[in-house]
Scaffold this motif. Sequence first.
Motif, PDB file in Angstrom:
ATOM      1  N   MET A 168      73.608 166.222  86.927  1.00 55.74           N
ATOM      2  CA  MET A 168      72.487 166.686  88.082  1.00 55.74           C
ATOM      3  C   MET A 168      71.903 168.095  87.830  1.00 55.74           C
ATOM      4  O   MET A 168      70.701 168.609  88.333  1.00 55.74           O
ATOM      5  N   TRP A 169      72.474 168.818  86.728  1.00 56.33           N
ATOM      6  CA  TRP A 169      71.773 170.119  86.524  1.00 56.33           C
ATOM      7  C   TRP A 169      70.490 169.829  85.628  1.00 56.33           C
ATOM      8  O   TRP A 169      69.459 170.350  85.939  1.00 56.33           O
ATOM      9  N   ILE A 170      70.386 168.661  84.891  1.00 53.85           N
ATOM     10  CA  ILE A 170      69.364 168.191  84.228  1.00 53.85           C
ATOM     11  C   ILE A 170      68.241 167.698  85.198  1.00 53.85           C
ATOM     12  O   ILE A 170      67.188 167.836  85.211  1.00 53.85           O
ATOM     13  N   TYR A 171      68.584 166.863  86.376  1.00 55.02           N
ATOM     14  CA  TYR A 171      67.621 166.302  87.037  1.00 55.02           C
ATOM     15  C   TYR A 171      67.166 167.152  88.309  1.00 55.02           C
ATOM     16  O   TYR A 171      66.200 167.050  88.590  1.00 55.02           O
ATOM     17  N   ARG A 172      68.005 168.387  88.443  1.00 50.43           N
ATOM     18  CA  ARG A 172      67.381 169.283  89.630  1.00 50.43           C
ATOM     19  C   ARG A 172      66.702 170.341  88.777  1.00 50.43           C
ATOM     20  O   ARG A 172      65.978 171.247  89.715  1.00 50.43           O
ATOM     21  N   LEU A 173      66.674 170.625  87.528  1.00 55.91           N
ATOM     22  CA  LEU A 173      65.984 171.628  87.020  1.00 55.91           C
ATOM     23  C   LEU A 173      64.669 171.081  86.069  1.00 55.91           C
ATOM     24  O   LEU A 173      64.936 169.942  85.560  1.00 55.91           O
ATOM     25  N   GLY A 174      63.797 171.786  85.901  1.00 56.63           N
ATOM     26  CA  GLY A 174      62.690 171.498  84.952  1.00 56.63           C
ATOM     27  C   GLY A 174      63.260 171.581  83.527  1.00 56.63           C
ATOM     28  O   GLY A 174      64.122 172.172  83.230  1.00 56.63           O
ATOM     29  N   LEU A 175      62.277 171.039  82.573  1.00 56.12           N
ATOM     30  CA  LEU A 175      63.018 171.028  80.983  1.00 56.12           C
ATOM     31  C   LEU A 175      63.270 172.423  80.556  1.00 56.12           C
ATOM     32  O   LEU A 175      64.356 172.587  80.011  1.00 56.12           O
ATOM     33  N   SER A 176      62.284 173.468  80.765  1.00 56.08           N
ATOM     34  CA  SER A 176      62.633 174.802  80.219  1.00 56.08           C
ATOM     35  C   SER A 176      63.995 175.486  80.601  1.00 56.08           C
ATOM     36  O   SER A 176      64.718 175.923  80.081  1.00 56.08           O
ATOM     37  N   ARG A 177      63.804 175.358  82.052  1.00 52.52           N
ATOM     38  CA  ARG A 177      64.792 175.801  82.678  1.00 52.52           C
ATOM     39  C   ARG A 177      66.398 175.406  82.274  1.00 52.52           C
ATOM     40  O   ARG A 177      67.588 175.820  81.902  1.00 52.52           O
ATOM     41  N   CYS A 178      66.393 174.046  82.115  1.00 48.41           N
ATOM     42  CA  CYS A 178      67.376 173.189  81.934  1.00 48.41           C
ATOM     43  C   CYS A 178      68.141 173.290  80.648  1.00 48.41           C
ATOM     44  O   CYS A 178      69.371 173.702  80.075  1.00 48.41           O
ATOM     45  N   LYS A 179      66.886 173.447  79.530  1.00 45.10           N
ATOM     46  CA  LYS A 179      67.485 173.661  78.255  1.00 45.10           C
ATOM     47  C   LYS A 179      68.093 175.026  78.055  1.00 45.10           C
ATOM     48  O   LYS A 179      69.111 175.369  77.459  1.00 45.10           O
ATOM     49  N   TRP A 180      67.547 176.287  78.899  1.00 41.16           N
ATOM     50  CA  TRP A 180      68.187 177.590  78.776  1.00 41.16           C
ATOM     51  C   TRP A 180      69.750 177.441  79.227  1.00 41.16           C
ATOM     52  O   TRP A 180      70.727 177.936  78.461  1.00 41.16           O
ATOM     53  N   HIS A 181      69.910 176.938  80.384  1.00 45.90           N
ATOM     54  CA  HIS A 181      71.132 176.738  80.829  1.00 45.90           C
ATOM     55  C   HIS A 181      72.129 175.855  79.999  1.00 45.90           C
ATOM     56  O   HIS A 181      73.437 176.342  79.911  1.00 45.90           O
ATOM     57  N   ALA A 182      71.592 174.894  79.721  1.00 48.81           N
ATOM     58  CA  ALA A 182      72.562 173.881  78.923  1.00 48.81           C
ATOM     59  C   ALA A 182      72.854 174.626  77.588  1.00 48.81           C
ATOM     60  O   ALA A 182      74.004 174.391  77.032  1.00 48.81           O
ATOM     61  N   LEU A 183      72.239 175.353  77.001  1.00 51.60           N
ATOM     62  CA  LEU A 183      72.231 176.169  75.803  1.00 51.60           C
ATOM     63  C   LEU A 183      73.093 177.392  75.643  1.00 51.60           C
ATOM     64  O   LEU A 183      73.771 177.986  75.020  1.00 51.60           O
ATOM     65  N   THR A 184      72.836 178.299  76.949  1.00 49.77           N
ATOM     66  CA  THR A 184      73.421 179.353  77.102  1.00 49.77           C
ATOM     67  C   THR A 184      74.701 179.571  78.099  1.00 49.77           C
ATOM     68  O   THR A 184      75.568 180.172  77.950  1.00 49.77           O
ATOM     69  N   GLY A 185      74.619 178.395  79.188  1.00 50.40           N
ATOM     70  CA  GLY A 185      75.691 178.482  80.174  1.00 50.40           C
ATOM     71  C   GLY A 185      75.665 179.601  81.119  1.00 50.40           C
ATOM     72  O   GLY A 185      76.673 179.604  81.809  1.00 50.40           O
ATOM     73  N   GLU A 186      74.651 180.228  81.104  1.00 47.72           N
ATOM     74  CA  GLU A 186      74.572 181.503  82.108  1.00 47.72           C
ATOM     75  C   GLU A 186      74.396 180.853  83.260  1.00 47.72           C
ATOM     76  O   GLU A 186      74.076 180.100  83.678  1.00 47.72           O
ATOM     77  N   PRO A 187      75.023 181.810  84.265  1.00 41.49           N
ATOM     78  CA  PRO A 187      75.104 181.472  85.745  1.00 41.49           C
ATOM     79  C   PRO A 187      73.907 181.831  86.476  1.00 41.49           C
ATOM     80  O   PRO A 187      73.284 182.709  85.936  1.00 41.49           O
ATOM     81  N   LEU A 188      73.790 181.403  87.668  1.00 43.15           N
ATOM     82  CA  LEU A 188      72.671 181.811  88.543  1.00 43.15           C
ATOM     83  C   LEU A 188      73.288 182.239  89.914  1.00 43.15           C
ATOM     84  O   LEU A 188      74.251 181.676  90.380  1.00 43.15           O
ATOM     85  N   SER A 189      72.902 183.520  90.413  1.00 47.74           N
ATOM     86  CA  SER A 189      73.244 183.662  91.659  1.00 47.74           C
ATOM     87  C   SER A 189      72.755 182.742  92.575  1.00 47.74           C
ATOM     88  O   SER A 189      71.747 181.933  92.608  1.00 47.74           O
ATOM     89  N   GLY A 190      73.141 182.640  94.010  1.00 41.70           N
ATOM     90  CA  GLY A 190      72.812 181.896  94.897  1.00 41.70           C
ATOM     91  C   GLY A 190      71.349 182.093  95.082  1.00 41.70           C
ATOM     92  O   GLY A 190      70.411 181.134  95.360  1.00 41.70           O
ATOM     93  N   GLN A 191      70.942 183.201  95.193  1.00 40.47           N
ATOM     94  CA  GLN A 191      69.499 183.801  95.357  1.00 40.47           C
ATOM     95  C   GLN A 191      68.628 183.223  94.005  1.00 40.47           C
ATOM     96  O   GLN A 191      67.660 182.576  94.367  1.00 40.47           O
ATOM     97  N   LYS A 192      68.982 183.413  93.132  1.00 38.03           N
ATOM     98  CA  LYS A 192      68.247 182.983  91.806  1.00 38.03           C
ATOM     99  C   LYS A 192      68.216 181.263  91.763  1.00 38.03           C
ATOM    100  O   LYS A 192      67.141 180.761  91.396  1.00 38.03           O
ATOM    101  N   ALA A 193      69.146 180.648  92.161  1.00 39.31           N
ATOM    102  CA  ALA A 193      69.373 179.153  91.934  1.00 39.31           C
ATOM    103  C   ALA A 193      68.374 178.637  93.031  1.00 39.31           C
ATOM    104  O   ALA A 193      67.778 177.627  92.781  1.00 39.31           O
ATOM    105  N   ALA A 194      68.239 179.396  94.165  1.00 41.34           N
ATOM    106  CA  ALA A 194      67.234 178.867  95.204  1.00 41.34           C
ATOM    107  C   ALA A 194      65.775 179.135  94.605  1.00 41.34           C
ATOM    108  O   ALA A 194      64.935 178.153  94.724  1.00 41.34           O
ATOM    109  N   GLU A 195      65.636 180.220  93.996  1.00 40.03           N
ATOM    110  CA  GLU A 195      64.222 180.316  93.535  1.00 40.03           C
ATOM    111  C   GLU A 195      63.936 179.525  92.470  1.00 40.03           C
ATOM    112  O   GLU A 195      62.625 179.058  92.372  1.00 40.03           O
ATOM    113  N   VAL A 196      64.835 178.897  91.538  1.00 38.95           N
ATOM    114  CA  VAL A 196      64.465 178.093  90.594  1.00 38.95           C
ATOM    115  C   VAL A 196      64.560 176.620  91.044  1.00 38.95           C
ATOM    116  O   VAL A 196      64.481 175.569  90.387  1.00 38.95           O
TER     117      VAL A 196
END
Length: 298
Positions: free
Chosen positions: A160-188
């Motif tokens: 679901m990380w893959i299908y809920r995010l666009g390619l660029s954002r998904c690649k970033w989080h897939a490779l870094t594992g960085e978390p998102l705050s609730g606010q940031k998760a809503a923004e993206v």
Amino acid sequence: MDYQTIVYSTDGTVATISLNRPERLNTIVPPMPEEIANAVDSANLDDHIKVIILRGIGRSFCAGFDFGPEFETGYGDRLSTDGEWDPGKDLIGAINHQTGYVPKFMSMWHSPKPVIAQVHGWCVGGGSDMALCADLIIASDDAQIGAPYSRLWGCYLSGMWIYRLGLSRCKWHALTGEPLSGQKAAEVELINKAVPFDQLEKTVSELANKLARLPLSQLAAMKLVVNKAYENQGITNTQALGLLLDGYMRNTPDGKSFRNMAKTDGVGAAIHKRDEMFGDYSSAPADQKPNPNNEIML
């Protein structure tokens, strides 16, 4: 039925599934996935229920899989033979809808009745996979949502990380594992909405009751047409691959070293070593962690 890890309750047309291991931040152990699926079934068999809410009791929604003694006791025989990882058993157990945890989480996706995930505190690892299987996700601003297993000892499970995010954002989080705050998760647009914690329960309740005023057939039809569009993009195949790779990543030399450190030095020490170079999750400063005073009560 008597649940060990959740509490199931109903109020009019809304059913609530509450993860109930607050002393362990609602981390996942057997039989939590099975109990979630059972509760979803119960809601769908109840003619009075139209909407389901999934939430966590205590300071967090869900801090991922608890890979302490309970995890090993619960899943050990399904994953190993003579004390060694058995890839064949892992394969069968992971993809079998009777035993696999992702198929259990996907009971929310397949439920004709919409599911709202109410997220606060930590929503990481398998907890994020679980939440993202819901239809709508509303989080507190300070929630922390991430998949730290991207760095070590795992691979995307539900996809679901893959299908809920666009390619660029998904690649970033897939490779870094960085978390998102609730606010940031809503923004993206990983989730639908973020609100201050003191408004979270009210916001989720109002949305659930608003949806419950609509015809159930209409809710089911609109959910189905959206789900099928994304299933046509290959969610099922992605999940199968993710589950297989997750098994391999847990059993590479690096993965085994991580698990051994967790056994000898404690889970906290292993997690700290994994995340300290990034300075996030347990190694993050206080302003990048959920407010520990924000608790959901039964």
